[in-house]
Write a protein that holds these residues in place. Structure first.
Motif, PDB file in Angstrom:
ATOM      1  N   GLN A 198      14.394   3.384  -6.903  1.00 54.73           N
ATOM      2  CA  GLN A 198      15.415   2.665  -7.450  1.00 54.73           C
ATOM      3  C   GLN A 198      16.140   1.711  -6.355  1.00 54.73           C
ATOM      4  N   GLN A 199      15.819   1.564  -5.258  1.00 51.67           N
ATOM      5  CA  GLN A 199      16.063   0.638  -4.299  1.00 51.67           C
ATOM      6  C   GLN A 199      15.388  -0.703  -4.070  1.00 51.67           C
ATOM      7  N   ALA A 200      14.202  -0.548  -5.019  1.00 51.75           N
ATOM      8  CA  ALA A 200      13.342  -1.850  -4.845  1.00 51.75           C
ATOM      9  C   ALA A 200      14.066  -3.070  -5.498  1.00 51.75           C
ATOM     10  N   CYS A 201      14.905  -2.851  -6.630  1.00 50.68           N
ATOM     11  CA  CYS A 201      15.407  -4.146  -6.998  1.00 50.68           C
ATOM     12  C   CYS A 201      16.310  -4.901  -6.084  1.00 50.68           C
ATOM     13  N   ASP A 202      16.647  -4.065  -5.030  1.00 49.35           N
ATOM     14  CA  ASP A 202      17.809  -4.585  -4.089  1.00 49.35           C
ATOM     15  C   ASP A 202      16.755  -5.532  -3.051  1.00 49.35           C
ATOM     16  N   LYS A 203      15.756  -5.270  -3.136  1.00 43.87           N
ATOM     17  CA  LYS A 203      14.977  -5.954  -1.785  1.00 43.87           C
ATOM     18  C   LYS A 203      14.523  -7.281  -1.918  1.00 43.87           C
ATOM     19  N   ARG A 204      15.431  -8.345  -1.470  1.00 42.84           N
ATOM     20  CA  ARG A 204      15.003  -9.631  -1.685  1.00 42.84           C
ATOM     21  C   ARG A 204      13.922 -10.129  -0.875  1.00 42.84           C
ATOM     22  N   ILE A 205      12.705 -10.954  -1.446  1.00 44.74           N
ATOM     23  CA  ILE A 205      11.774 -11.413  -0.717  1.00 44.74           C
ATOM     24  C   ILE A 205      11.825 -13.055  -1.071  1.00 44.74           C
ATOM     25  N   THR A 206      11.760 -13.960  -0.171  1.00 40.82           N
ATOM     26  CA  THR A 206      11.652 -15.467  -0.483  1.00 40.82           C
ATOM     27  C   THR A 206      10.167 -15.825   0.058  1.00 40.82           C
ATOM     28  N   GLY A 250      10.652   0.276   3.350  1.00 42.72           N
ATOM     29  CA  GLY A 250      10.716   1.321   4.700  1.00 42.72           C
ATOM     30  C   GLY A 250       9.714   2.147   4.830  1.00 42.72           C
ATOM     31  N   LEU A 251       8.705   1.989   4.287  1.00 39.22           N
ATOM     32  CA  LEU A 251       7.318   3.042   4.488  1.00 39.22           C
ATOM     33  C   LEU A 251       7.017   2.940   5.945  1.00 39.22           C
ATOM     34  N   PRO A 252       6.486   3.990   6.489  1.00 38.20           N
ATOM     35  CA  PRO A 252       6.107   4.203   7.919  1.00 38.20           C
ATOM     36  C   PRO A 252       4.698   3.481   7.933  1.00 38.20           C
ATOM     37  N   ASP A 253       4.155   3.316   9.057  1.00 40.46           N
ATOM     38  CA  ASP A 253       2.853   2.691   9.114  1.00 40.46           C
ATOM     39  C   ASP A 253       1.742   2.880   8.496  1.00 40.46           C
ATOM     40  N   ASP A 254       1.443   4.330   8.466  1.00 42.66           N
ATOM     41  CA  ASP A 254       0.106   4.735   7.690  1.00 42.66           C
ATOM     42  C   ASP A 254       0.410   4.525   6.207  1.00 42.66           C
ATOM     43  N   GLU A 255       1.657   5.009   5.684  1.00 43.85           N
ATOM     44  CA  GLU A 255       1.846   4.772   4.133  1.00 43.85           C
ATOM     45  C   GLU A 255       1.745   3.404   3.856  1.00 43.85           C
ATOM     46  N   ARG A 256       2.291   2.369   4.688  1.00 47.00           N
ATOM     47  CA  ARG A 256       2.159   0.861   4.365  1.00 47.00           C
ATOM     48  C   ARG A 256       0.676   0.586   4.076  1.00 47.00           C
ATOM     49  N   ILE A 257      -0.340   0.836   5.104  1.00 48.89           N
ATOM     50  CA  ILE A 257      -1.613   0.562   4.768  1.00 48.89           C
ATOM     51  C   ILE A 257      -2.050   1.168   3.849  1.00 48.89           C
ATOM     52  N   ALA A 258      -1.856   2.335   3.591  1.00 45.17           N
ATOM     53  CA  ALA A 258      -2.623   3.306   2.411  1.00 45.17           C
ATOM     54  C   ALA A 258      -1.947   2.505   1.070  1.00 45.17           C
ATOM     55  N   PHE A 259      -0.762   2.347   0.881  1.00 42.59           N
ATOM     56  CA  PHE A 259      -0.296   1.548  -0.318  1.00 42.59           C
ATOM     57  C   PHE A 259      -0.907   0.349  -0.654  1.00 42.59           C
ATOM     58  N   ALA A 260      -0.996  -0.167   0.302  1.00 39.26           N
ATOM     59  CA  ALA A 260      -1.628  -1.794   0.286  1.00 39.26           C
ATOM     60  C   ALA A 260      -3.189  -1.773  -0.027  1.00 39.26           C
ATOM     61  N   ASN A 261      -3.678  -0.937   0.263  1.00 39.96           N
ATOM     62  CA  ASN A 261      -5.306  -0.613  -0.087  1.00 39.96           C
ATOM     63  C   ASN A 261      -5.286  -0.164  -1.319  1.00 39.96           C
ATOM     64  N   ALA A 262      -4.396   0.684  -1.711  1.00 39.97           N
ATOM     65  CA  ALA A 262      -4.459   1.469  -3.085  1.00 39.97           C
ATOM     66  C   ALA A 262      -4.268   0.173  -4.223  1.00 39.97           C
ATOM     67  N   PHE A 263      -3.234  -0.689  -3.819  1.00 42.63           N
ATOM     68  CA  PHE A 263      -2.875  -1.617  -4.782  1.00 42.63           C
ATOM     69  C   PHE A 263      -3.998  -2.775  -4.866  1.00 42.63           C
ATOM     70  N   ALA A 264      -4.694  -3.167  -3.640  1.00 42.97           N
ATOM     71  CA  ALA A 264      -5.683  -4.151  -3.569  1.00 42.97           C
ATOM     72  C   ALA A 264      -7.019  -3.439  -4.462  1.00 42.97           C
ATOM     73  N   HIS A 265      -7.387  -2.294  -4.200  1.00 44.66           N
ATOM     74  CA  HIS A 265      -8.421  -1.702  -4.800  1.00 44.66           C
ATOM     75  C   HIS A 265      -8.576  -2.038  -6.451  1.00 44.66           C
ATOM     76  N   ARG A 266      -7.051  -1.463  -6.819  1.00 43.06           N
ATOM     77  CA  ARG A 266      -6.741  -1.269  -8.218  1.00 43.06           C
ATOM     78  C   ARG A 266      -6.830  -2.749  -8.701  1.00 43.06           C
ATOM     79  N   TYR A 267      -6.464  -3.813  -7.904  1.00 45.98           N
ATOM     80  CA  TYR A 267      -6.594  -5.440  -8.669  1.00 45.98           C
ATOM     81  C   TYR A 267      -8.028  -5.606  -8.513  1.00 45.98           C
ATOM     82  N   VAL A 268      -8.781  -5.235  -7.307  1.00 47.24           N
ATOM     83  CA  VAL A 268     -10.317  -6.022  -7.530  1.00 47.24           C
ATOM     84  C   VAL A 268     -11.137  -5.131  -8.471  1.00 47.24           C
ATOM     85  N   SER A 269     -10.927  -3.836  -8.874  1.00 50.21           N
ATOM     86  CA  SER A 269     -11.782  -3.203  -9.564  1.00 50.21           C
ATOM     87  C   SER A 269     -11.600  -3.442 -11.233  1.00 50.21           C
TER      88      SER A 269
END
Length: 351
Positions: A12-20, A321-340
């Motif tokens: 629920q916090q995602a929509c409050d995170k601003r990225i430019t 605010g994900l910790p380091d190991d979860e950041r990498i695991a999440f990014a890998n999962a997202f990229a794998h789904r996109y490529v496949s």
């Protein structure tokens, strides 16, 4: 906890995170070079690997040849659109300032991006040759008439400084393909230094392929990235080629991705360095080294934009605010789904 548990608790916090994000944008024509054209009894046979295509070209040295291209799609391209679409589709509040259409207009290729869009120039044009082991991008440099920052200010109605100041994460991408990137990155730094230091906020950087840049140019941009570390948590993301070129030009020729990331951090004072390859992803910070094997896709639906989608998911994971190991695991999962699958997964699909 896993990244699934963390994001379920915080979604629920995602929509409050601003990225430019700034500043590129391309119209990509996706093609596969054909080794053999289609016949009455056989489908066309594409070159499966970059090596096979390269060896074919070498065999034609001092001769001539033609290569048939099977056109698969015309789609949005560039680091900014892929990264922004990924982060915005996951639920973050993303603002793009890029080459997304003639000034004041948005090209239909970009209109469906889940982001606020400001365009200061027409998109560049690129041809993306797809292979099973990677891609080859053919694109020309992009130039602007007049002062680049004034173009940005005009496109945003003067709001650009506030859009960068207020962002939880600033992403500056595609330094190598934009002749005006140096000037714009410096102007963003000039904006950032007017604020008190806040290491809970991020400045994320993707240089793109640095092979054709001089050592002095590469050294200068890495020093600029390091300068952001005085005000935000600076994150530099490199793919394997960019990491190896950086090590060869500026460091001691290291070939191990972990050693390269550690050396870049030490030499340039950059808070966090990511190196992502087709086989593993690495995050090096003051907290230590995190690395994880990727789930390699032998026959990708698409590889163009894979690194940018990894970066978009990395940016989302950082602001969540994900910790380091979860950041990498999440990014890998997202990229794998996109490529496949050839498309961006939603957060629900990933969970």
């Amino acid at each position: 906890m896993s990244w699934q548990d963390t994001l379920r608790a915080r979604r629920q916090q995602a929509c409050d995170k601003r990225i430019t994000v700034g500043f590129d944008g391309f119209a990509d024509t996706i093609v596969r070079p054909l080794r053999q054209a289609a016949t009455a009894g056989q489908d066309a046979q594409p070159f499966e690997t970059i090596r096979a295509f390269g060896e074919f070209l070498i065999s034609k040295a001092e001769k001539s040849c033609s290569v048939e291209l099977a056109i698969e799609a015309r789609q949005l391209g560039g680091n900014l659109p892929f990264l922004s679409r990924a982060a915005g589709g996951l639920g973050a509040d993303v603002t793009c300032i890029g080459m997304l259409g003639e000034p004041g207009m948005i090209d239909p290729l970009f209109a469906t991006m889940p982001c606020a869009l400001y365009s200061f120039a027409a998109p560049g044009q690129s041809t993306c040759m797809e292979f099973n082991d990677g891609k080859v991008l053919l694109a020309s440099d992009c130039t602007l008439p007049g002062d680049p920052w004034q173009c940005i200010m005009d496109a945003t109605g003067g709001k650009a400084p506030d859009l960068f100041r207020q962002a939880d994460l600033i992403a500056l991408v595609n330094w190598s393909e934009l002749s005006f990137a140096d000037a714009l990155w410096q102007r963003v730094l000039d904006v950032v230094v007017t604020q008190p230091a806040d290491k809970a906020r991020f400045a994320f950087f993707d240089l793109c392929d640095v092979s054709r840049k001089t050592s002095d140019e590469l050294d200068a941009v890495l020093r600029r990235v390091g300068a952001f570390s005085g005000y935000r948590t600076a994150v530099l993301s490199l793919n394997e080629n960019e990491a190896l070129v950086t090590a060869e030009r500026l460091l001691y020729g290291q070939t191990d991705p972990v050693e390269i990331a550690q050396a870049v951090r030490a030499a340039y004072g950059i808070d966090e360095v990511i190196v992502h390859t087709i086989h593993k992803s690495i995050l090096v910070t003051s907290r230590g080294v995190t690395q994880q094997a990727t789930d390699f896709v032998e026959h990708p639906r698409i590889s163009t934009g894979a690194g940018d989608n990894f970066n978009g998911a990395s940016c989302f994971a950082a602001v969540m605010g994900l910790p380091d190991d979860e950041r990498i695991a999440f990014a890998n999962a997202f990229a794998h789904r996109y490529v496949s699958t050839g498309r961006n997964p939603t957060l629900d699909e990933l969970l």
